[in-house]
Design a protein around this motif. Structure first.
Motif, mmCIF file in Angstrom:
data_model
loop_
_atom_site.group_PDB
_atom_site.id
_atom_site.type_symbol
_atom_site.label_atom_id
_atom_site.label_comp_id
_atom_site.label_asym_id
_atom_site.label_seq_id
_atom_site.Cartn_x
_atom_site.Cartn_y
_atom_site.Cartn_z
ATOM 1 N N UNK A 275 -31.681 -18.494 17.396
ATOM 2 C CA UNK A 275 -31.502 -17.074 17.130
ATOM 3 C C UNK A 275 -30.365 -16.935 16.124
ATOM 4 N N UNK A 276 -30.529 -16.033 15.148
ATOM 5 C CA UNK A 276 -29.497 -15.844 14.119
ATOM 6 C C UNK A 276 -28.896 -14.454 14.206
ATOM 7 N N UNK A 277 -27.573 -14.395 14.174
ATOM 8 C CA UNK A 277 -26.827 -13.146 14.054
ATOM 9 C C UNK A 277 -25.921 -13.295 12.838
ATOM 10 N N UNK A 278 -26.193 -12.503 11.816
ATOM 11 C CA UNK A 278 -25.445 -12.685 10.582
ATOM 12 C C UNK A 278 -25.753 -14.041 9.980
ATOM 13 N N UNK A 279 -24.701 -14.820 9.720
ATOM 14 C CA UNK A 279 -24.895 -16.154 9.150
ATOM 15 C C UNK A 279 -24.854 -17.249 10.211
ATOM 16 N N UNK A 280 -24.744 -16.857 11.484
ATOM 17 C CA UNK A 280 -24.556 -17.834 12.551
ATOM 18 C C UNK A 280 -25.834 -18.063 13.341
ATOM 19 N N UNK A 305 -26.520 -10.643 23.672
ATOM 20 C CA UNK A 305 -26.393 -9.227 24.006
ATOM 21 C C UNK A 305 -26.745 -8.343 22.809
ATOM 22 N N UNK A 306 -26.672 -8.906 21.612
ATOM 23 C CA UNK A 306 -27.081 -8.180 20.394
ATOM 24 C C UNK A 306 -28.460 -8.660 19.975
ATOM 25 N N UNK A 307 -29.302 -7.745 19.538
ATOM 26 C CA UNK A 307 -30.630 -8.132 19.085
ATOM 27 C C UNK A 307 -30.510 -9.032 17.852
ATOM 28 N N UNK A 308 -31.401 -10.010 17.724
ATOM 29 C CA UNK A 308 -31.258 -10.998 16.638
ATOM 30 C C UNK A 308 -31.598 -10.435 15.269
ATOM 31 N N UNK A 309 -31.038 -11.079 14.257
ATOM 32 C CA UNK A 309 -31.425 -10.783 12.884
ATOM 33 C C UNK A 309 -32.665 -11.582 12.498
ATOM 34 N N UNK A 310 -32.828 -12.742 13.099
ATOM 35 C CA UNK A 310 -34.050 -13.524 12.901
ATOM 36 C C UNK A 310 -34.126 -14.584 13.995
#
Length: 334
Positions: A275-280, A305-310
């Motif tokens: 799962x990606x959040x931002x660049x992580x 807890x935050x929905x993923x970016x990808x």
């Protein structure tokens, strides 16, 4: 770190389990699950060893009231259950039990050698009966919606389409059914139903980290009205039927990933979900699909807890990777 001097004794925890405490069962799990897993994995594959740990603690949960401290310690009693079920599994596979090293003197001898098949079959029937009885107690609309969501592994959207209902109504029925189960059966019965429901979903757990509370968190998340269901589609080089689904919920650090129609991973490799959040990128874990190409995992991490970016599933070395490095198999990008 809590002092071990203040930790409850095994016998006290067993008494609490007999009274219906899932928290006490979780403490016993943390004390003995790794040990049982180490014993089982010497003769079983990892997935089967994990399943055996789950079965042992379901037996402990069901039979805690029968434990007699005058006949031995909690440790010996739980290990006896584990060893007997290990022998059952080996016999079921038409294998002779292998002699394994026992430097700590933990394995127990003298178990009967008769055919254990009926006992194993009876326990499987018991688990199915618990689940069916719990579902039968619900009003028909809730029972139907829960059955489709769990036994047929349909998403909320698919349940709504199958029943011809608005999406919100389908989610409400699923959530209300689960709440009714918990309210009717109480914490002990509801915890067992939660285990059975997740077993029906085919979700395995890593014995080193799993607890009953983790099962309950995952079950609550996937049945929540505001949970999301994201489909990871195959990339051009992947068979079109191969896909995965990510289930998460805003504000909840738990995710459930379902894998479908995955071909066997090449030798020395494994499937790893990310799962990606931002660049992580954060790893959700590795899986080995069954013969039908299916697998599921429960992941817990504060970032969830935050929905993923990808999202993506990649092929990685069998030991797993710290970051995506292998070819992408399926992916979701908003």
């Amino acid at each position: 770190m809590p002092s071990t001097q203040n930790a409850p004794r095994d016998e006290e925890l067993m008494r609490q389990v007999a009274e219906g405490s899932a928290e006490a069962l979780g403490l016993l799990h943390r004390r003995f699950a790794r040990l049982i897993f180490r014993l089982a994995v010497q003769t079983l594959d990892r997935a089967a060893a994990e399943d055996l740990v789950q079965d042992v603690f379901l037996v402990v949960w069901r039979n805690a009231g029968r434990f007699d401290p005058e006949r031995g310690t909690v440790r010996a009693w739980i290990l006896q259950i584990a060893h007997f079920r290990l022998l059952n599994e080996l016999r079921r596979r038409s294998r002779q039990p292998e002699i394994v090293p026992d430097p700590e003197g933990l394995l127990l001898a003298g178990f009967p050698t008769g055919d254990p098949g009926p006992a194993e079959t009876a326990w499987q029937r018991h688990r199915r009966a618990v689940l069916q009885s719990a579902l039968d107690s619900l009003p028909p609309p809730q029972r139907e919606a829960l059955g489709l969501a769990f036994l047929d592994d349909l998403s909320h959207e698919q349940v709504a389409a199958e029943l011809g209902l608005p999406l919100g109504t389908a989610k409400t029925r699923i959530r209300a059914g689960l709440q009714k189960l918990r309210g009717t059966l109480g914490p002990r019965g509801a915890a067992l139903v939660a285990l059975c429901l997740l077993a029906a979903l085919g979700i395995r757990y890593r014995s080193e980290h799993a607890t009953l509370a983790r099962y309950d968190r995952a079950l609550s998340m996937v049945t929540s009205s505001d949970s999301v269901n994201l489909r990871l589609a195959p990339v051009p080089e992947t068979p079109q039927e191969t896909h995965a689904r990510y289930r998460g919920r805003p504000g909840v650090a738990t995710a459930v990933v379902t894998f479908s129609h995955f071909p066997p991973a090449p030798a020395g490799q494994t499937y790893q979900a990310w799962v990606r959040h931002g660049a992580t990128w954060t790893s959700l874990g590795t899986v080995e699909p069954d013969a039908g190409g299916s697998a599921r995992l429960i992941a817990e991490d504060p970032t969830l807890a935050a929905l993923p970016d990808s999202l993506e599933v990649t092929l990685e070395p069998r030991t797993g990777s710290a970051a995506p490095s292998g070819p992408v198999v399926v992916a979701w990008v908003p």
